[in-house]
Design a protein around this motif. Structure first.
Motif, mmCIF file in Angstrom:
data_model
loop_
_atom_site.group_PDB
_atom_site.id
_atom_site.type_symbol
_atom_site.label_atom_id
_atom_site.label_comp_id
_atom_site.label_asym_id
_atom_site.label_seq_id
_atom_site.Cartn_x
_atom_site.Cartn_y
_atom_site.Cartn_z
ATOM 1 N N SER A 1 0.433 21.486 -1.068
ATOM 2 C CA SER A 1 0.094 22.817 -1.342
ATOM 3 C C SER A 1 -0.200 23.843 -0.597
ATOM 4 O O SER A 1 -0.721 23.258 0.643
ATOM 5 C CB SER A 1 -1.092 22.754 -2.565
ATOM 6 N N TYR A 2 0.117 25.187 -0.426
ATOM 7 C CA TYR A 2 -0.411 26.189 0.718
ATOM 8 C C TYR A 2 -0.478 27.319 -0.028
ATOM 9 O O TYR A 2 -0.219 27.632 -1.262
ATOM 10 C CB TYR A 2 1.083 26.199 1.678
ATOM 11 N N LYS A 3 -1.056 28.277 0.881
ATOM 12 C CA LYS A 3 -1.202 29.706 0.227
ATOM 13 C C LYS A 3 -0.306 30.646 0.891
ATOM 14 O O LYS A 3 0.207 30.443 2.080
ATOM 15 C CB LYS A 3 -2.645 30.196 0.686
ATOM 16 N N ALA A 4 0.064 31.728 -0.011
ATOM 17 C CA ALA A 4 1.074 32.658 0.544
ATOM 18 C C ALA A 4 0.723 34.043 0.170
ATOM 19 O O ALA A 4 0.226 34.388 -1.129
ATOM 20 C CB ALA A 4 2.402 32.266 0.286
ATOM 21 N N ASN B 1 8.396 33.814 4.514
ATOM 22 C CA ASN B 1 8.370 33.989 6.220
ATOM 23 C C ASN B 1 7.099 33.298 6.710
ATOM 24 O O ASN B 1 5.941 33.477 6.127
ATOM 25 C CB ASN B 1 8.612 35.384 6.378
ATOM 26 N N ALA B 2 7.446 32.871 7.886
ATOM 27 C CA ALA B 2 6.240 32.328 8.930
ATOM 28 C C ALA B 2 5.447 33.709 9.156
ATOM 29 O O ALA B 2 6.066 34.695 9.518
ATOM 30 C CB ALA B 2 6.512 31.689 9.943
ATOM 31 N N ALA C 1 -2.344 37.592 11.851
ATOM 32 C CA ALA C 1 -1.905 36.402 11.780
ATOM 33 C C ALA C 1 -3.135 35.430 11.860
ATOM 34 O O ALA C 1 -3.253 34.481 10.909
ATOM 35 C CB ALA C 1 -0.698 35.909 12.550
ATOM 36 N N SER C 2 -3.760 35.421 12.731
ATOM 37 C CA SER C 2 -5.090 34.610 12.863
ATOM 38 C C SER C 2 -5.983 34.786 11.576
ATOM 39 O O SER C 2 -6.621 33.866 11.158
ATOM 40 C CB SER C 2 -5.801 34.813 14.309
ATOM 41 N N TYR C 3 -6.307 36.225 11.297
ATOM 42 C CA TYR C 3 -7.094 36.528 10.264
ATOM 43 C C TYR C 3 -6.605 35.927 8.858
ATOM 44 O O TYR C 3 -7.337 35.178 8.098
ATOM 45 C CB TYR C 3 -7.258 37.804 9.807
ATOM 46 N N LEU C 4 -5.288 35.893 8.611
ATOM 47 C CA LEU C 4 -4.744 35.148 7.304
ATOM 48 C C LEU C 4 -4.900 33.801 7.563
ATOM 49 O O LEU C 4 -5.057 33.021 6.480
ATOM 50 C CB LEU C 4 -3.426 35.808 7.212
ATOM 51 N N ARG C 5 -4.558 33.291 8.755
ATOM 52 C CA ARG C 5 -4.704 31.809 8.895
ATOM 53 C C ARG C 5 -5.898 31.493 8.697
ATOM 54 O O ARG C 5 -6.272 30.287 8.237
ATOM 55 C CB ARG C 5 -4.159 31.424 10.431
ATOM 56 N N ARG C 6 -7.106 32.031 8.839
ATOM 57 C CA ARG C 6 -8.612 31.643 8.618
ATOM 58 C C ARG C 6 -8.956 31.697 7.316
ATOM 59 O O ARG C 6 -9.761 31.113 6.777
ATOM 60 C CB ARG C 6 -9.583 32.798 9.490
ATOM 61 N N HIS D 1 -6.691 30.445 5.422
ATOM 62 C CA HIS D 1 -5.601 29.593 4.739
ATOM 63 C C HIS D 1 -4.371 30.128 4.307
ATOM 64 O O HIS D 1 -3.584 29.168 3.613
ATOM 65 C CB HIS D 1 -6.231 28.504 3.803
ATOM 66 N N ILE D 2 -4.041 31.231 4.691
ATOM 67 C CA ILE D 2 -2.733 31.871 4.234
ATOM 68 C C ILE D 2 -1.712 31.689 5.416
ATOM 69 O O ILE D 2 -2.107 32.354 6.480
ATOM 70 C CB ILE D 2 -2.852 33.340 3.792
ATOM 71 N N THR D 3 -0.542 31.090 5.237
ATOM 72 C CA THR D 3 0.458 30.850 6.230
ATOM 73 C C THR D 3 1.734 31.164 6.046
ATOM 74 O O THR D 3 2.537 31.022 6.957
ATOM 75 C CB THR D 3 0.054 29.390 6.525
ATOM 76 N N SER D 4 1.866 32.016 5.108
ATOM 77 C CA SER D 4 3.134 32.235 4.777
ATOM 78 C C SER D 4 3.126 33.721 3.958
ATOM 79 O O SER D 4 2.061 34.044 3.289
ATOM 80 C CB SER D 4 4.154 31.371 3.976
#
Length: 669
Positions: free
Chosen positions: A130-133, A157-158, A171-176, A178-181
């Protein structure tokens, strides 16, 4: 008090520092190479050996060995927790068009009937886990709300930054988070709506919006009240946000310690009579804790609210235990809990700014408090507001300058005229909400609050329009940040110990700061470069020291990349010109090719080609091409043709979409 004795007296700070060090070791160093299980086995073997040495060593050495072992254990624990968190929560799905079954967790409605949703996949074609987008809807669907389980067909998209100098690392903000797409929704079919936490929060916030509308608040006032209560700034206009930012009161729009503190004090005063009864203090603590947790859940468990709620619950616990002297340990414990729950909070600017502000205020106000006791009430409150606003700056100013490159000149004026009324507005606001829930008509009762919010909106708007309201383009290095904090620590130590001899340390640090500032300024003055930005329109920057010329294909509103570059580079003078087909910048010739039909000439001058398309006679210019720069506006088909042609003809190329902005450093003048 000196820094060493302070750290030793606040024992939990030592635990926190060792734990944080382990997280930073993983983030900045260890992730650069592969860590096998043998490496971990070696580390734990060393730890066991240290404990064995402790038990068999002389008593004089036991405390030293135990300290080394404990710090090593905490450092490795931080390392392991962060690495585990990274591997379990950060999932990178494949890019492309896929169908997924997902639950909507958050939704933000934009202008012109558009919206953005954050989903967490339940079943996905492009990932086992499972992932967040974050997905964009061109046409908002009112049925797609948080809590809904949706069958979505979307382009994934990445998440990548554009790679322009000075841009925010989104991109780093969203990654924190846990949103990677991210991507665009093509179709969405509602399968069912779960009345879970996300649905309840969305529903409550929607009812709050309607309550403010029915109460007759002006739209801009309703938007500010909604932000102050829920932490959701989506209704606030860009003009309002800019006014609050430039006047130095942007922090009131983010629900944080100020808002939670007002709520805490209001509940504490209401429950004060209860503390006189048997077990009343315990009941009061329980009620306060429950209400604060519910409020944190209502605001979506944002990092700022979570920090503040944990801190105030622990502060109230010290009151319950009658041990107010544990306040600094409480702050360290709250930070430890937050970082333990999610180590990514450690890389949020808000984390460091909030704790920096709290520690700075406590250290200064504790020393100033005895001098305020005999003052008249009105004067005392005025001095307290002034001191709190000013005391927060030493703990936050270096980081604000380092991260945001600007500082509002009139922050003190705005805070003095706004902050005292925020407390009144929030208390009145909570009363309005309670009355609205009970069904009391609010049109007449809400008028005083509407007038007060109008005033709160008006002050930042006026101050932001003053001449040069913001110091912008401030460029300081991380070493200068450390030196500024060093000066602050020495001054605080001098204030507590009343020892003027420490001024010599301030002088040394001040001289070092001036030297580093001079070196940074000299390098900036001598820097010459040409930048081709990764933007929808073609933009070239020609920089010479603190001045810059922007050559742009459109003369509309300046692109965000220009604003970011000016602020980051400390540009003091700039202007824009229309980009020509043949443009000299920094002594280099750039030729713009905007269409496949553009005819290239046999111009015997070495040049860079700016390619928005693949020209049919590209071979004509081959002997004179320094490098092909593939622009963002170039489509996928033409990009492939350009790359193939460059590879066959041994021509260097640079794809801006893949690598970010093209930057050529020129010789200093």
């Amino acid at each position: 008090m000196n820094p060493k004795s302070f750290i030793y007296s606040v024992s939990f700070i030592r635990i926190l520092l060792a734990f944080i060090a382990g997280i930073f070791v993983f983030h900045f160093l260890i992730r650069l190479w592969d860590c096998s299980n043998n490496w971990f086995l070696l580390v734990w073997t060393i730890l066991i050996a240290l404990f064995l040495i402790y038990y068999h060593s002389r008593k004089a050495l036991r405390s030293i060995v135990f300290g080394i072992a404990l710090n090593a254990f905490l450092l490795i624990s931080g390392f392991l927790i962060f690495s585990t968190h990274e591997s379990n929560t950060i999932i990178y799905p494949e890019t492309g068009k896929y169908t997924v079954v997902a639950k909507v967790e958050h939704k933000r409605i934009l202008s012109e009937g558009r919206s953005i949703i954050v989903i967490k996949t339940l079943q996905a074609e492009n990932s086992i886990k499972s992932y967040k987008a974050s997905l964009f809807l061109h046409h908002d669907d009112p049925e797609v709300i948080p809590g809904a389980v949706v069958l979505i067909r979307a382009t994934f998209n990445a998440i990548k930054n554009k790679g322009n100098p000075g841009e925010y690392d989104f991109a780093s903000y969203l990654r924190r988070q846990h949103i990677t797409s991210n991507g665009f929704v093509q179709s969405a079919e509602i399968l069912k709506v779960k009345k879970d936490y996300f649905y309840l929060v969305w529903n409550l916030k929607d009812k709050l919006k309607k309550l403010y509308q029915d109460a007759g608040f002006k739209p801009e006032n309703a938007a500010l009240l909604y932000a102050l209560t829920s932490g959701d700034k989506s209704l606030i206009s860009d003009k309002q946000k800019e006014a609050f930012k430039n006047s130095g009161v942007i922090h009131i729009l983010a629900v944080s310690g100020l808002h939670v503190g007002i709520l805490y004090m209001m509940i504490f005063v209401l429950l004060k009579p209860l503390s006189r009864r048997k077990y009343g203090r315990y009941v009061s603590f329980l009620v306060i804790s429950v209400i604060l947790v519910i409020y944190a859940l209502f605001t979506g468990l944002s990092p700022s609210v979570t920090r503040a709620v944990i801190m105030f619950i622990l502060i109230d616990l010290t009151r319950l235990l009658r041990k107010p002297h544990l306040i600094y340990n409480v702050i360290a414990i709250s930070a430890f809990i937050i970082v333990l729950a999610d180590p990514h909070y450690l890389f949020e600017p808000g984390f460091w700014l909030s704790y920096g502000a709290v520690l700075s205020i406590l250290l200064i106000m504790n020393k100033a408090a005895p001098y305020l006791r005999e003052k008249p009430m009105v004067l005392k409150r005025f001095i307290e507001v002034t001191l709190v606003t000013t005391a927060a700056q030493p703990g936050t100013l270096p980081l604000v300058l380092y991260w945001f490159k600007q500082f509002p000149k009139y922050f003190l004026v705005t805070n003095l005229f706004v902050i005292p009324f925020i407390g009144i507005a929030l208390i009145y606001n909570f009363v309005i909400i309670i009355l609205g829930i009970t069904g009391v008509p609010l049109e007449f009762i809400s008028k005083p609050l509407d007038w007060l919010i109008t005033y709160i909106n008006l002050v930042p708007e006026i101050v932001s329009e003053w001449d040069d309201a913001v110091f912008s383009g401030i460029n300081i290095s991380f070493v200068m940040v450390l030196l500024l904090y060093g000066i602050f620590i020495v001054l605080i130590t001098m204030m507590y110990r009343q020892n003027l001899k420490l001024l010599k340390h301030v002088s040394v640090l001040g001289i070092a700061l001036i030297l580093f500032s001079g070196i940074t300024g000299y390098k900036s003055e001598k820097r010459r470069e040409v930048v081709v930005f990764n933007s929808s329109s073609t933009i070239i920057a020609e920089r010479a020291g603190k001045t810059c010329i922007f050559y742009t294909s459109t003369m509309d509103e300046p692109d965000q990349c220009i604003t970011d570059y000016v602020n980051d580079a400390g540009i003091q003078g700039s202007y824009a010109e229309r980009l020509k087909n043949f443009q000299y910048a920094g002594g280099e010739l750039f030729q713009l090719v905007s269409d496949r039909k553009d005819r290239l000439m046999e111009l015997p001058v070495k040049r860079y080609l700016l390619l928005e398309a693949f020209p049919y006679n590209l071979s004509v210019a081959q002997p004179y091409i320094k490098q092909c720069i593939i622009l963002r506006s170039c489509n996928y088909y033409d990009t492939e043709k350009i790359v193939d042609w460059c590879d066959k003809n041994n021509i260097s190329y640079y794809d801006i979409k893949q690598k970010g902005a093209f930057l050529k450093t020129l010789a200093s003048y």
